[in-house]
Design a protein around this motif. Structure first.
Motif, PDB file in Angstrom:
ATOM      1  N   UNK A 194     -10.119  19.389  -2.126  1.00 33.32           N
ATOM      2  CA  UNK A 194      -8.775  20.199  -1.606  1.00 33.32           C
ATOM      3  C   UNK A 194      -9.289  21.119  -0.470  1.00 33.32           C
ATOM      4  N   UNK A 195     -10.446  21.417  -0.111  1.00 35.93           N
ATOM      5  CA  UNK A 195     -10.598  22.190   0.976  1.00 35.93           C
ATOM      6  C   UNK A 195     -11.192  21.475   2.231  1.00 35.93           C
ATOM      7  N   UNK A 196     -11.199  20.231   2.180  1.00 32.23           N
ATOM      8  CA  UNK A 196     -11.911  19.510   3.135  1.00 32.23           C
ATOM      9  C   UNK A 196     -10.787  18.567   3.702  1.00 32.23           C
ATOM     10  N   UNK A 197     -11.012  18.256   4.889  1.00 32.28           N
ATOM     11  CA  UNK A 197     -10.278  16.952   5.439  1.00 32.28           C
ATOM     12  C   UNK A 197     -11.026  15.747   5.943  1.00 32.28           C
ATOM     13  N   UNK A 198     -10.791  14.777   5.629  1.00 29.59           N
ATOM     14  CA  UNK A 198     -11.394  13.545   5.861  1.00 29.59           C
ATOM     15  C   UNK A 198     -10.828  12.548   6.903  1.00 29.59           C
ATOM     16  N   UNK A 199     -11.350  12.357   7.973  1.00 28.02           N
ATOM     17  CA  UNK A 199     -10.611  11.290   8.567  1.00 28.02           C
ATOM     18  C   UNK A 199     -11.971  10.068   8.842  1.00 28.02           C
ATOM     19  N   UNK A 200     -11.713   9.141   8.128  1.00 26.49           N
ATOM     20  CA  UNK A 200     -12.645   7.869   7.905  1.00 26.49           C
ATOM     21  C   UNK A 200     -12.548   7.105   9.200  1.00 26.49           C
ATOM     22  N   UNK A 239      -2.936   4.107  14.903  1.00 26.93           N
ATOM     23  CA  UNK A 239      -3.590   4.446  13.449  1.00 26.93           C
ATOM     24  C   UNK A 239      -4.654   5.395  13.416  1.00 26.93           C
ATOM     25  N   UNK A 240      -5.516   5.510  14.330  1.00 28.83           N
ATOM     26  CA  UNK A 240      -6.607   6.544  14.421  1.00 28.83           C
ATOM     27  C   UNK A 240      -5.758   7.698  14.301  1.00 28.83           C
ATOM     28  N   UNK A 241      -4.861   8.115  15.190  1.00 30.91           N
ATOM     29  CA  UNK A 241      -4.111   9.461  15.324  1.00 30.91           C
ATOM     30  C   UNK A 241      -3.316   9.525  14.001  1.00 30.91           C
ATOM     31  N   UNK A 242      -2.865   8.489  13.159  1.00 30.11           N
ATOM     32  CA  UNK A 242      -2.348   8.756  11.787  1.00 30.11           C
ATOM     33  C   UNK A 242      -3.483   9.260  10.993  1.00 30.11           C
ATOM     34  N   UNK A 243      -4.777   8.491  11.176  1.00 26.19           N
ATOM     35  CA  UNK A 243      -5.772   9.018  10.035  1.00 26.19           C
ATOM     36  C   UNK A 243      -6.085  10.617  10.358  1.00 26.19           C
ATOM     37  N   UNK A 244      -6.016  10.863  11.668  1.00 28.23           N
ATOM     38  CA  UNK A 244      -6.232  12.274  11.727  1.00 28.23           C
ATOM     39  C   UNK A 244      -5.286  13.214  11.335  1.00 28.23           C
ATOM     40  N   UNK A 245      -3.890  12.774  11.545  1.00 25.25           N
ATOM     41  CA  UNK A 245      -2.716  13.615  10.895  1.00 25.25           C
ATOM     42  C   UNK A 245      -3.072  13.714   9.538  1.00 25.25           C
ATOM     43  N   UNK A 246      -3.410  12.797   8.810  1.00 20.69           N
ATOM     44  CA  UNK A 246      -3.652  12.840   7.327  1.00 20.69           C
ATOM     45  C   UNK A 246      -4.671  13.725   6.603  1.00 20.69           C
ATOM     46  N   UNK A 247      -5.797  13.679   7.794  1.00 20.57           N
ATOM     47  CA  UNK A 247      -6.944  14.771   7.541  1.00 20.57           C
ATOM     48  C   UNK A 247      -6.427  16.038   7.852  1.00 20.57           C
ATOM     49  N   UNK A 248      -5.347  16.550   8.471  1.00 23.06           N
ATOM     50  CA  UNK A 248      -5.011  17.582   8.735  1.00 23.06           C
ATOM     51  C   UNK A 248      -3.928  18.209   7.845  1.00 23.06           C
ATOM     52  N   UNK A 249      -3.333  17.244   6.889  1.00 17.92           N
ATOM     53  CA  UNK A 249      -2.112  17.706   6.297  1.00 17.92           C
ATOM     54  C   UNK A 249      -2.432  18.833   5.143  1.00 17.92           C
ATOM     55  N   UNK A 250      -3.867  18.758   4.670  1.00 18.89           N
ATOM     56  CA  UNK A 250      -4.225  19.801   3.620  1.00 18.89           C
ATOM     57  C   UNK A 250      -4.534  21.067   4.329  1.00 18.89           C
ATOM     58  N   UNK A 251      -4.379  21.238   5.485  1.00 20.16           N
ATOM     59  CA  UNK A 251      -4.972  22.575   6.072  1.00 20.16           C
ATOM     60  C   UNK A 251      -6.475  22.611   5.677  1.00 20.16           C
ATOM     61  N   UNK A 252      -7.288  21.656   6.106  1.00 15.28           N
ATOM     62  CA  UNK A 252      -8.719  21.897   5.721  1.00 15.28           C
ATOM     63  C   UNK A 252      -9.521  23.041   6.363  1.00 15.28           C
ATOM     64  N   UNK A 253     -10.551  23.549   5.420  1.00 16.34           N
ATOM     65  CA  UNK A 253     -11.338  24.522   6.237  1.00 16.34           C
ATOM     66  C   UNK A 253     -12.427  23.716   6.728  1.00 16.34           C
ATOM     67  N   UNK A 254     -12.795  22.762   6.468  1.00 22.68           N
ATOM     68  CA  UNK A 254     -13.749  21.590   7.023  1.00 22.68           C
ATOM     69  C   UNK A 254     -13.031  20.346   7.356  1.00 22.68           C
ATOM     70  N   UNK A 255     -13.429  19.893   8.454  1.00 20.55           N
ATOM     71  CA  UNK A 255     -12.590  18.824   8.786  1.00 20.55           C
ATOM     72  C   UNK A 255     -13.861  17.799   9.312  1.00 20.55           C
ATOM     73  N   UNK A 256     -13.877  16.829   8.651  1.00 21.95           N
ATOM     74  CA  UNK A 256     -14.638  15.642   8.846  1.00 21.95           C
ATOM     75  C   UNK A 256     -14.190  14.517   9.707  1.00 21.95           C
ATOM     76  N   UNK A 260     -12.627   7.001  19.137  1.00 21.32           N
ATOM     77  CA  UNK A 260     -12.910   5.636  19.507  1.00 21.32           C
ATOM     78  C   UNK A 260     -11.656   4.845  19.187  1.00 21.32           C
ATOM     79  N   UNK A 261     -11.389   4.053  20.494  1.00 24.08           N
ATOM     80  CA  UNK A 261     -10.180   3.265  20.469  1.00 24.08           C
ATOM     81  C   UNK A 261      -9.157   3.944  20.915  1.00 24.08           C
ATOM     82  N   UNK A 262      -9.040   5.180  21.323  1.00 25.26           N
ATOM     83  CA  UNK A 262      -7.949   5.892  21.944  1.00 25.26           C
ATOM     84  C   UNK A 262      -7.960   5.717  23.529  1.00 25.26           C
ATOM     85  N   UNK A 263      -6.598   5.920  24.147  1.00 27.63           N
ATOM     86  CA  UNK A 263      -6.931   5.861  25.565  1.00 27.63           C
ATOM     87  C   UNK A 263      -7.053   7.135  26.032  1.00 27.63           C
TER      88      UNK A 263
END
Ligand code: ATP
Length: 331
Positions: free
Chosen positions: A85-91, A144-161, A167-170
């Motif tokens: 619950x304290x981390x955010x993961x963007x795979x 989609x990469x940005x959506x992955x990032x948004x999902x990683x941020x949803x939980x207000x993580x203390x550590x973001x991976x 990669x793949x962004x303009x």
């Protein structure tokens, strides 16, 4: 903020795929490093160096085959319920259901998260607010990469991976993501990222580690990593002036072997004391009235450090075990 609080501690970390012995493969071969609260820590390395394998262990997605990990004081695999619950993961591949819209996906995710950030806020942070009603399968790869990032941020993580977050962004989305990482860091979030963009690591990371063949071979602040490589002084000597006449004590002098005897000769000096060696060279040239052609002096870049390590693959990491400088040691 306690600058010295280590939110991640890794010692002797190993990860093997498959069985012990020739049938398996050890992707992580003894890693030691720490990450402090509030810093951006970048893991760099060539393809297959073991970055993702390492980050997955930190995220608690797999158990290490050796060594010890503490994330926020806990074992991320065995004590996943305390850490997750304290981390955010963007795979690298988020894999969200593609028939849902962006907002539905974000709501579903937020529904599983305690203290979730408002969905609209998370989407705005990554610049997807205009795509809220679009089905995920209709998003571009970068979206989609940005959506992955948004999902990683949803939980207000203390550590973001973040595994290769840009990669793949303009270029515009990449810049925006980098700005977001800076803003998160300013707000106290710790960020662990892997990237193939060296300038991204150079500008974002407080500290970085370069991996090769499952080990860290060089680590420190970007300045420390650059300083570990020699600076270069390049020039040409006029015909008739021999390399042997250069002042004694310059760094490693590498003349261009292909040069003609009666033509100006290209020379490179690899120097660990750039100012001193350059001064010696220029004083020598003035005293001898020698014209140095195409004179160029520069400190090593992170790219040079990286390429030198990548080129050194013949040793496949054995040297790394002894050369590795533990990240955070004494800092
Ligand atoms: N499930 C697996 N089974 C066997 N070998 C694996 C598995 N996953 C990864 N590997 C191997 O482990 C090594 C490290 O892979 P990893 O994905 O960690 O590297 P990486 O540094 O993240 O590479 P990249 O930059 O290409 O993403 C590679 O040689 C890879 O082939």
């Amino acid at each position: 903020m306690n600058e010295r609080e280590h939110v991640i501690e890794v010692a002797g970390l190993r990860r093997r795929y498959g069985p012990a012995g020739p049938g398996g493969f050890e992707a992580v071969r003894g890693m030691d490093f720490t990450v402090r609260r509030g810093e951006v820590f970048a893991l760099l390395g060539t393809n297959g160096a073991g970055k993702t394998s390492t980050v997955e262990l930190l995220e608690g997605l797999a158990a290490p085959t050796g060594g010890r990990i503490r994330v926020l004081g806990h074992d991320p695999y065995r004590e996943r319920a305390l850490v997750r619950p304290r981390i955010g993961i963007m795979l690298q591949e988020g894999g969200f259901p593609s028939d849902l819209t962006v907002t539905e996906t974000a709501r579903m995710w937020a529904g599983c998260t305690t203290g979730a950030r408002p969905v609209a806020e998370a989407l705005e942070m990554v610049g997807l607010e205009d795509r809220a009603k679009v089905r995920v399968k209709q998003l571009s790869g970068g979206e989609r990469r940005r959506l992955d990032l948004a999902m990683a941020l949803v939980g207000r993580p203390e550590i973001l991976f973040l595994d290769e977050p840009t990669t793949g962004l303009d270029p515009e989305a990449r810049r925006r993501t980098r700005d977001l990482i800076r803003a998160l860091r300013a707000g106290g979030t710790t960020v662990v990222l892997t990237t193939h963009y060296l300038e991204e690591a150079e500008t974002l990371a407080d500290r970085l580690a370069i991996m090769r063949a499952g080990r860290i071979v060089l680590a420190g602040t970007p300045d420390e990593v650059r300083a570990a490589q020699p600076s270069r002084i390049r020039f040409t000597l006029p015909a008739g002036v021999d390399v042997a006449e250069l002042p004694a004590g310059l760094g490693e002098v590498v003349p261009d072997a292909a040069g003609e005897a009666d033509a100006p000769r290209a020379v490179e000096v690899r120097s660990r004391r750039l100012q001193r060696d350059l001064t010696d060279l220029l004083l020598w040239a003035r005293e001898r009235d020698v014209e140095l052609g195409r004179l160029d002096a520069r400190s090593a870049s992170l790219e040079e450090a990286f390429l030198r390590i990548a080129e050194d693959d013949a040793g496949a990491g054995d040297a790394g075990a002894t050369n590795a400088e533990p990240v955070g040691a004494g800092a």
